[in-house]
Design an enzyme around this catalytic site. Structure first.
Site, mmCIF file in Angstrom:
data_model
loop_
_atom_site.group_PDB
_atom_site.id
_atom_site.type_symbol
_atom_site.label_atom_id
_atom_site.label_comp_id
_atom_site.label_asym_id
_atom_site.label_seq_id
_atom_site.Cartn_x
_atom_site.Cartn_y
_atom_site.Cartn_z
ATOM 1 N N SER A 136 0.831 -1.220 0.000
ATOM 2 C CA SER A 136 0.000 0.000 0.000
ATOM 3 C C SER A 136 0.858 1.260 0.000
ATOM 4 C CB SER A 136 -0.963 0.007 1.198
ATOM 5 O OG SER A 136 -0.292 -0.250 2.405
ATOM 6 N N HIS B 238 -1.833 -8.930 1.756
ATOM 7 C CA HIS B 238 -1.517 -7.685 2.472
ATOM 8 C C HIS B 238 -2.680 -7.397 3.429
ATOM 9 C CE1 HIS B 238 0.289 -3.946 3.352
ATOM 10 N NE2 HIS B 238 -0.118 -3.223 2.331
ATOM 11 N N HIS C 261 5.782 -13.039 8.445
ATOM 12 C CA HIS C 261 5.982 -11.667 7.955
ATOM 13 C C HIS C 261 7.237 -11.614 7.082
ATOM 14 C CE1 HIS C 261 6.354 -7.289 7.923
ATOM 15 N NE2 HIS C 261 5.066 -7.298 8.205
ATOM 16 N N ARG D 47 2.523 -4.625 17.036
ATOM 17 C CA ARG D 47 1.142 -4.177 16.775
ATOM 18 C C ARG D 47 0.165 -5.281 17.199
ATOM 19 N NH1 ARG D 47 1.584 -3.020 10.545
ATOM 20 N NH2 ARG D 47 2.465 -5.110 10.747
ATOM 21 N N ASP E 87 -2.387 -8.760 11.972
ATOM 22 C CA ASP E 87 -3.732 -9.209 11.602
ATOM 23 C C ASP E 87 -4.247 -10.365 12.460
ATOM 24 O OD1 ASP E 87 -3.825 -7.389 9.508
ATOM 25 O OD2 ASP E 87 -2.729 -8.750 8.195
#
Ligand code: CMX
Length: 435
Positions: free
Chosen positions: A241, A271, A317, A326, A372
């Site tokens: 992105s 993504h 990742h 995160r 995620d």
């Protein structure tokens, strides 16, 4: 305007620094590129520059030098909120320092003055087919706003290159101001009564999103929105992105064109869309048993996924080699606010079991959870159960990061991107010569 003043004050030094670096050391080699990297998604090739964030393989993301726990502690919070104002996050990304509460609120106020969503954008969204993915609608709404671009207008009036960044900042503030309204309208149109709820001027940017999707009375959810919008904002420049936004912007397309492109990239399952896949996997796991699964049962379920040739979403990742901070920040939120939620407990068990399974697989470079792995579980707890919407929320946050980068790319005169491509035959010849 505060942001303009703060950036203007830094510009002469930054411009000198970059000019000197390139002029005096332009030939210094930063790295090399191999055949496998060219065929492997330019993975690991050092070829981009940003001073806004950096991902360390072990430590994870730092925004302007600060880790996620540091940001949660240091960024200003308003009233009874336990999590920081998004206005402070945007200030940090654009300016580089931790703002005071007043400075964070100044950004929030800029947004309030610019948040009106024109009727034609609502109509564009209303006209889209009912089965449009929320990400398609989000990208479309951003693109529809392009006619308001200050940059495009001033460019055609002959603005000088030195002023590009100011026009980009105007566009960035105008666009980011409207994001919670756009996202909430998509949510209401797709899953609710289709009503357009106007933002409440007494609420901050993140809380307004919560309010506009019908969670105005839920202070915990407002805090979750603040956390979510902070942690997803930026992750270096090489992810799809960010890079797509930068590439399109490098042609001097406005941030509306550039962000719409970035959002299209975020919509890919490898993504941003992975967050919806994660929740789907977790719900499948939950549906598989009529009781809370044991570690052994979960392990078998994970192996069944892998043996069916699928990935375990939310784990692994390209850069990170430890649990994503995160993830950790959201996991801590879950432990604090929903320790007894069944799905959260299941996600916690997955965290205990899956890294071991992926480790046994032998080829996964990072068996740990990424951002995620848990975000959907937290949304689900508060009743935001429509998981194809989750990536829109990711996009709302990510546009803060990519527009901050766009402002600085224009301020430092970054040129149009144009890497060179070769043919396979040329690569074969290079290989033959090297032998
Ligand atoms: N489950 C199963 N296999 C996995 C895996 C996972 N979660 N993560 C990596 N692997 C596999 C890869 O598919 C690859 O297999 P092949 O060699 O057979 O192709 C091998 O392990 C090596 O991969 P890697 O170098 O460790 O990881 P990559 O950089 O190639 O891929 C990623 C990274 C994220 C695409 C991958 O880990 C994955 O597919 N994870 C699940 C999807 C996901 O969670 N995506 C969200 C990413 C977060 C973000 O965009 O910020």
């Amino acid at each position: 305007m505060l942001l303009k003043e703060k950036i203007t004050a830094q510009l002469p030094e930054w411009r000198d620094r970059v000019t000197k670096l390139v002029k005096e050391n332009g030939d210094v080699k930063v790295g090399e590129v191999s055949v496998s990297q060219i065929y492997g998604g330019i993975r690991g090739v050092k070829s981009l520059v940003t001073d806004i964030s950096y991902v360390d393989p072990n430590e994870g993301i730092r925004l302007r030098g600060y880790t996620i726990p540091e940001l949660l502690e240091k960024l200003p919070k308003s009233g009874d909120a336990k999590f920081p104002l998004a206005g402070g996050v945007y200030y940090l990304l654009l300016v580089g320092d931790i703002p005071t509460l007043e400075q964070a609120q100044a950004v929030e106020n800029e947004w309030k003055q610019r948040n009106e969503l024109p009727d034609y954008v609502l109509n564009v969204l209303r006209a889209m087919p009912k089965d449009s993915h929320p990400m398609t609608m989000f990208s479309q709404a951003i693109l529809a706003l392009e006619n308001q671009s200050v940059f495009a207008k001033r460019y055609f009036e002959g603005m000088t290159k030195m002023d590009y960044w100011e026009a980009t900042l105007e566009d960035s503030l105008n666009l980011t101001a409207k994001l919670p309204s756009i996202a909430a309208f998509i949510y209401n149109l797709k899953y609710g009564n289709g009503e357009f709820v106007k933002p409440d001027p007494s609420l901050d940017w993140s809380a307004n999103f919560a309010y506009m999707i019908g969670k105005g009375d839920d202070d915990e959810y407002k805090d979750l929105a603040r956390l979510y919008f902070l942690i997803h904002s930026d992750h270096e420049s090489g992810n799809v992105s960010a890079h797509a936004t930068h590439l399109v912007g490098s042609a001097l397309s406005s941030v509306y064109y550039a962000c719409s492109a970035g959002i299209n990239g975020l919509a890919g399952p490898l993504h941003g869309l992975a967050n919806q896949e994660c929740l789907r996997w977790l719900l499948d796991l939950q549906g598989e048993f009529d009781h809370f699964p044991s570690k052994e049962e979960l392990e078998k379920f994970a192996w069944d996924t892998l043996n069916a040739g699928q990935v375990i979403p939310g784990y692994g990742h390209p850069v990170l080699r430890r649990p994503d901070p995160r993830f950790t920040a959201q996991f801590e939120f879950g432990k604090q606010f929903m320790p007894d939620d069944d799905l959260f407990k299941l996600a916690a068990l997955v965290y205990e079991v899956v890294p071991g399974v992926l480790g046994e697989l032998g080829k996964v470079k990072n068996p740990w959870p990424n951002v995620d792995a848990i975000s959907g579980t937290l949304q689900y707890h508060y009743g935001v159960t429509e998981f194809d919407f989750y990536t829109v929320m990711f996009g709302v946050s990510r546009i803060m990061g990519v527009t901050a980068n766009a402002v600085w790319a224009r301020a430092l005169g970054q040129p149009i991107e144009r890497p060179k491509s070769l043919t396979t035959k040329m690569l074969e010849e290079i290989v033959a010569e090297a032998k």
